[in-house]
Design a protein around this motif. Sequence first.
Motif, short mmCIF file in Angstrom:
data_model
loop_
_atom_site.label_atom_id
_atom_site.label_comp_id
_atom_site.label_asym_id
_atom_site.label_seq_id
_atom_site.Cartn_x
_atom_site.Cartn_y
_atom_site.Cartn_z
N SER A 161 -15.87 5.34 -0.88
CA SER A 161 -15.41 5.15 -2.31
C SER A 161 -14.43 6.18 -2.77
N ARG A 162 -14.60 7.43 -2.27
CA ARG A 162 -13.74 8.38 -2.68
C ARG A 162 -12.38 8.19 -2.13
N LEU A 163 -12.40 7.54 -1.11
CA LEU A 163 -10.71 7.48 -0.48
C LEU A 163 -10.32 6.54 -1.32
N VAL A 164 -10.93 5.41 -1.58
CA VAL A 164 -10.17 4.42 -2.32
C VAL A 164 -10.16 4.79 -3.81
N GLN A 165 -10.87 5.55 -4.56
CA GLN A 165 -10.83 6.09 -5.98
C GLN A 165 -9.58 6.76 -5.89
N GLY A 166 -9.37 7.48 -4.72
CA GLY A 166 -8.30 8.64 -4.67
C GLY A 166 -7.00 8.09 -4.38
N GLY A 167 -6.89 6.57 -4.27
CA GLY A 167 -5.69 5.92 -4.25
C GLY A 167 -5.30 5.45 -2.71
N ILE A 168 -6.09 5.90 -1.67
CA ILE A 168 -5.86 5.40 -0.15
C ILE A 168 -5.92 3.97 -0.17
N ASP A 169 -4.87 3.23 0.29
CA ASP A 169 -4.98 1.83 0.38
C ASP A 169 -5.89 1.26 1.44
N ILE A 170 -6.40 0.24 1.30
CA ILE A 170 -7.53 -0.35 1.95
C ILE A 170 -7.35 -0.45 3.39
N ARG A 171 -6.16 -0.62 3.83
CA ARG A 171 -5.84 -0.64 5.28
C ARG A 171 -5.98 0.69 6.14
N ARG A 172 -6.00 1.79 5.32
CA ARG A 172 -5.92 3.24 5.90
C ARG A 172 -7.48 3.18 5.89
N VAL A 173 -7.98 2.97 4.59
CA VAL A 173 -9.50 3.13 4.63
C VAL A 173 -10.15 2.53 5.74
N GLN A 174 -9.83 1.24 6.08
CA GLN A 174 -10.54 0.60 7.42
C GLN A 174 -10.27 1.44 8.64
N MET A 175 -9.06 1.98 8.77
CA MET A 175 -8.67 2.62 10.18
C MET A 175 -9.55 3.83 9.79
N TRP A 176 -9.89 4.61 8.75
CA TRP A 176 -10.79 5.90 8.86
C TRP A 176 -12.10 5.61 8.97
N LEU A 177 -12.64 4.31 8.49
CA LEU A 177 -13.96 4.05 8.63
C LEU A 177 -14.31 3.27 10.04
N GLY A 178 -13.09 2.80 10.56
CA GLY A 178 -13.56 2.05 11.86
C GLY A 178 -14.11 0.52 11.76
N HIS A 179 -13.72 0.14 10.72
CA HIS A 179 -14.30 -1.25 10.26
C HIS A 179 -13.61 -2.25 11.20
N GLN A 180 -14.30 -3.25 11.89
CA GLN A 180 -13.58 -4.06 12.80
C GLN A 180 -13.06 -5.25 12.06
N THR A 181 -13.07 -5.39 10.93
CA THR A 181 -12.30 -6.26 9.98
C THR A 181 -11.93 -5.69 8.58
N LEU A 182 -11.04 -6.19 8.15
CA LEU A 182 -10.61 -5.91 6.85
C LEU A 182 -11.50 -6.36 5.67
#
Length: 347
Positions: free
Chosen positions: A265-286
């Motif tokens: 939540s903090r990453l998204v609210q801070g303006g980080i795009d969803i694709r980078r958040v996916q890479m950070w969390l290690g989600h298998q799918t977007l």
Amino acid sequence: MTNEAIQEGAPSDHFSMFSSQNAKIKYSYNKIREVKSYKVGELFSAYRDILWDDGRHKYNVSSFIGEIDEILLGERFSAFDQSTLDNLIGTLRQRGNSNATINRKMAALSKLLRKAHKMGDIHSLPEFRRQKERAGRIRFIERDEEAQLFAAIKRRSEDAYRLSVFLVDTGCRLGEALGLIWNDIQEHRVSFWITKSGRSRTIPLTARTKEVIKLPVTEGRRPKGPFTKLSQAQFRAIWNDAKAEVGLGADEQVVPHILRHTCASRLVQGGIDIRRVQMWLGHQTLSMTMRYAHLATNDLDGCVVVLETPRCNGSEAESPLSSAEPRSEPVAAKASSKAPRKNSKSA
């Protein structure tokens, strides 16, 4: 072939080969096997160590399969038909299971039955259809809640406090953090090799995360990793005590996994795009990361400007993105206006 020849030959000779001018068909009886029946629990005992790695997920699957076997009354089967599956889903729904919970239990059953079918233990499978899930509200902790909760945890255990800070700043899962060894931490980055998706990832560390992975100098043997002194059960017990102390005991969503939601939540609210958040969390799918997309409210601020633009003389005003400069006259029009007129007499 005469009748005498047929009588003299062995049965296998009679049917092993049929020949014609254009075809040759061979029959083999070696692969015929007896069809047996099994309980769901018996199939799970046979294939659980092959299909699932040791850990909390395997423990949950064991609970799911045990409940399914209980609903089926330990019935043996050689084919799992559609009506059996439908009745099973109906029973789970009557017990108050949400569609999301039913999907998790059916995913475990489907994986087990597909393996049994492949190995020839059962000879037919039903169609597993995913139940429609509602997008639930995602709870995350505010900064002041974090300060109070972490202070209460620190009073109980310094190791649990260090782990809490690491979880909220990296967004990793509890099992991923507990499984870290010192070789996984290089300079300003940490690598997670043992993950739920089976895919490793490496992320940078925040300043305070670099501090909490440092162990105090003590006598004795150094542990294998920064958090190997704790087990999941120990950390959860400390968490629940601290949670009750700060007045969050009744909130069922305030579990250790909330720190992963908070990081996202903090990453998204801070303006980080969803694709980078996916890479950070290690989600298998977007699609898994898209649960947090609604928090990116800054992307919609420009819509308010358009909606609040006043209308002039019944017509829409110019878009704020349009140029304020007057439009220039077309080049072709300018050229034609400067061209001299021909004299009509000189035709």
